[in-house]
Design an enzyme around this catalytic site. Structure first.
Site, PDB file in Angstrom:
ATOM      1  N   ASP A 138     -73.964  27.983 -10.151  1.00  0.00           N
ATOM      2  CA  ASP A 138     -72.899  27.910 -11.130  1.00  0.00           C
ATOM      3  C   ASP A 138     -72.252  26.522 -11.228  1.00  0.00           C
ATOM      4  OD1 ASP A 138     -73.035  31.238 -11.026  1.00  0.00           O
ATOM      5  OD2 ASP A 138     -72.710  30.571  -9.101  1.00  0.00           O
ATOM      6  N   ASP A 165     -68.304  31.568  -9.787  1.00  0.00           N
ATOM      7  CA  ASP A 165     -68.507  32.561  -9.121  1.00  0.00           C
ATOM      8  C   ASP A 165     -67.778  32.415  -7.684  1.00  0.00           C
ATOM      9  OD1 ASP A 165     -70.282  33.615 -10.855  1.00  0.00           O
ATOM     10  OD2 ASP A 165     -72.038  33.557  -9.457  1.00  0.00           O
ATOM     11  N   ARG A 224     -69.720  39.803 -17.647  1.00  0.00           N
ATOM     12  CA  ARG A 224     -69.004  39.321 -16.201  1.00  0.00           C
ATOM     13  C   ARG A 224     -67.817  38.448 -16.241  1.00  0.00           C
ATOM     14  NH1 ARG A 224     -74.779  37.588 -13.271  1.00  0.00           N
ATOM     15  NH2 ARG A 224     -75.944  39.189 -13.293  1.00  0.00           N
TER      16      ARG A 224
END
Length: 582
Positions: A138, A165, A224
């Protein structure tokens, strides 16, 4: 402390450093109030970052990496692009100047917290390499039992695997006033945020306590926002308006999510319940605003009650929801003032600021040093407009790119075809005259025009102007976006619907919260705002978009008294202006 379920407006903070600023490389043309810390980062003893340790200013990646990894420091990051990965230790504050960018390498993260404790990251842009459907890291990671982390006013986009994340039993994290997005550099897997990365990671139980507030999931984000496993997550007063979204929040195995007073506009699903991996603890929808959401989901269960106090903006009506939306669009991302500079509001052709003639300077040096308090005035001396940022010598240029035309026709409620201008020889760019829902966003050296036209946008031709900022000779480019009705109707005379943007008080330019409205003028005398020439109702809001008062009919002239010094938003029709009262 008990959780405060605020139905009242609440106190308006006294804000520092409300100014139109420039930087050494492209940046927004506004700075944000220094909102205080809230949420889970205030728990478990609180989050203070590098407070109490020495300060250092870095201008190269080697120094940034060295000081960040060692920790026990307040680190100010000068404008420029710094190639990651930057590993972050404990007891550290990393605060960027306007124009400080941490870039993600081809493989790995831009910045990584792994087992880090007591960390504050503020006012930085994190530029990913582009989201693609392959296995990498990420852009920004909070990992391996990192605890007490405050991520505030950052802009994260195009993360390779994800944007940000929070995983592996990390805990007591607050994300606030942050923007997540993806550009055309991303070709797939545009999935922004995971909280808990595996259904088998039962060691996450009892951890992953996360607050996300006043954050914007903008265009390009597909899923998400966030996806949650095991954690207790408070998703409050956020904006979800990505035209690409298939779902926003997803609840998975043992997730306990309080989804409260958010604004969802033009998305497929506000909430997705994913039970394939196991039972969901709760995903409770509480007093959210949903507009043009195609698949409704009422939620499930009763979510946890936060252990902290947090005042939330009411979004029960369209006007209130739009006010919060406007505030988030204006201030989410790396929009805080530079550390150590005095700031003041000065009228300029690229600003809709109105200031009191008795304004005083406010030192913003405490903005980065304090982890939670709103910066206070430490000086009574006046500051001239020369305190604004550096000016680039020479002539600026704007070069158009992208598949979208600068002259487009689009229906109400539909998206324009994105295009952008490359900015050279200047510090940034602003735009005036766009229809509501269409925004200008600075990303790196490019100024993007994108978004979805509001369902209630007035039909007609919107003649917009993009202007560079911070050059000796600034450049401009013009275009027209013509809005037609959902059924194809057009205005009889669209030219009368678009006001001239030449006035120093016409429109808000940085993110185009303001678009088309009857022309009006505002003056400030102490705590009294005098509004002239408006023909519609006026809404006075605080900086977080909370409604203070509504004046039904202004007539030729009307006065509004504000409760105290601070920064306010005044909305008339589709136009919103920032007003600072000192």
């Amino acid at each position: 402390m008990n959780y405060l379920f605020s139905k009242s407006i609440g106190a308006v903070a006294t804000f520092a450093a409300m100014a139109v600023t420039t930087a050494a490389i492209p940046a927004f043309a506004v700075t944000s109030p220094d909102f205080p810390m809230a949420g889970f980062a205030t728990q478990n003893g609180g989050t203070t970052g590098g407070k109490g340790y020495s300060e250092v200013t870095v201008d190269n990646v080697n120094d940034l990496k060295s000081y960040a990894k060692a920790g026990n420091k307040i680190i100010y990051v000068k404008p420029g692009t710094y190639m990651g990965p930057v590993e972050v230790g404990s007891n550290v504050t990393i605060y960027g100047y306007q124009g400080a960018i941490i870039a993600q390498p081809t493989s790995g993260s831009a910045m990584k917290l792994s087992g880090s404790k007591n960390v504050i990251i503020r006012n930085l842009k994190f530029k990913g390499v582009g989201a693609h459907d392959d296995d990498d890291e990420d852009c920004l990671q909070v990992n391996h039992e990192s605890k007490n982390v405050w991520i505030d006013h950052v802009d994260v986009y195009d993360g390779h695997d994800g944007n940000l994340d929070i995983t592996n039993a990390s805990d007591f994290v607050t994300i606030s006033w942050t923007k997540f997005s993806y550009t055309s550099a991303s070709s797939g897997h545009q999935f922004s945020n995971l909280i808990g990365n595996s259904k088998t990671k039962t060691s996450d139980r009892g951890h992953l306590n996360v607050t996300i507030h006043h954050t914007w999931w903008a265009d390009g984000v597909v899923e998400r926002m966030p996806r949650v496993r095991f954690g207790k997550v408070h998703v409050a007063n956020n904006l979800f308006d990505s035209k690409n979204a298939s779902y926003c929040v997803r609840a998975a195995i043992e997730a306990d999510i309080r989804i409260e007073r958010n604004v969802f506009i033009g998305v497929q699903k506000a909430l997705d319940l994913y039970t394939s991996d196991g039972a969901i603890t709760a995903a409770q929808m509480i007093e959210n605003y949903e507009e043009n959401v195609k698949k409704k989901q009422d939620g499930t269960g009763t979510a946890f009650k936060p252990s902290y106090s947090m005042s939330l903006t009411d979004v029960s009506t369209q006007a209130k929801a739009y006010a919060l939306r406007d505030s988030i669009k204006l201030y989410a991302g790396a929009t805080l003032p530079d550390p150590g500079k005095s700031q003041t509001v000065t009228p300029a052709s690229s600003s809709s600021e109105v200031q009191s003639s008795s304004s005083v300077a406010v030192s913003s040096s405490s903005v980065a040093k304090s982890s939670s308090s709103v910066a206070q005035s430490s000086s009574s001396q006046a500051v001239s407009s020369s305190s604004q940022g550096e000016v680039v010598s020479g002539m600026a240029t704007l070069t158009k790119h992208g598949s979208g035309s600068a002259k487009q026709q689009v229906k109400q409620g539909e998206s324009i075809e994105e295009f952008y201008f490359t900015v050279a020889g200047a510090t940034g760019a602003t735009v005036t005259g766009l229809p509501e829902g269409i925004v200008g966003t600075m990303k790196g050296s490019d100024f993007y025009i994108s978004g979805t036209v509001a369902q209630n946008a007035e039909v007609g031709a919107y003649n917009f102007t993009v202007t560079t900022t911070g050059a000796t000779t600034n450049a401009t480019k013009n275009g027209t976006i013509t809005v037609i009705g959902a059924n194809g109707e057009v205005a009889e005379s669209s030219s009368s619907k678009v006001e001239s943007s030449s006035s120093s008080e016409q429109g808000t330019t940085s993110l185009n919260v303001a678009t088309v409205a009857p022309h009006f003028n505002v003056s400030v005398n102490g705590r009294v705002l005098t509004v002239q020439g408006a023909t519609q109702a006026a809404y006075l809001l605080d900086a977080q978009g909370r409604l203070i008062t509504k004046v039904q009919s202004l007539g030729s002239e009307s006065s509004i008294t504000v409760p105290r010094a601070g920064m306010y938003l005044l909305r008339v029709g589709h136009e919103t202006r920032r007003i600072t009262v000192r």
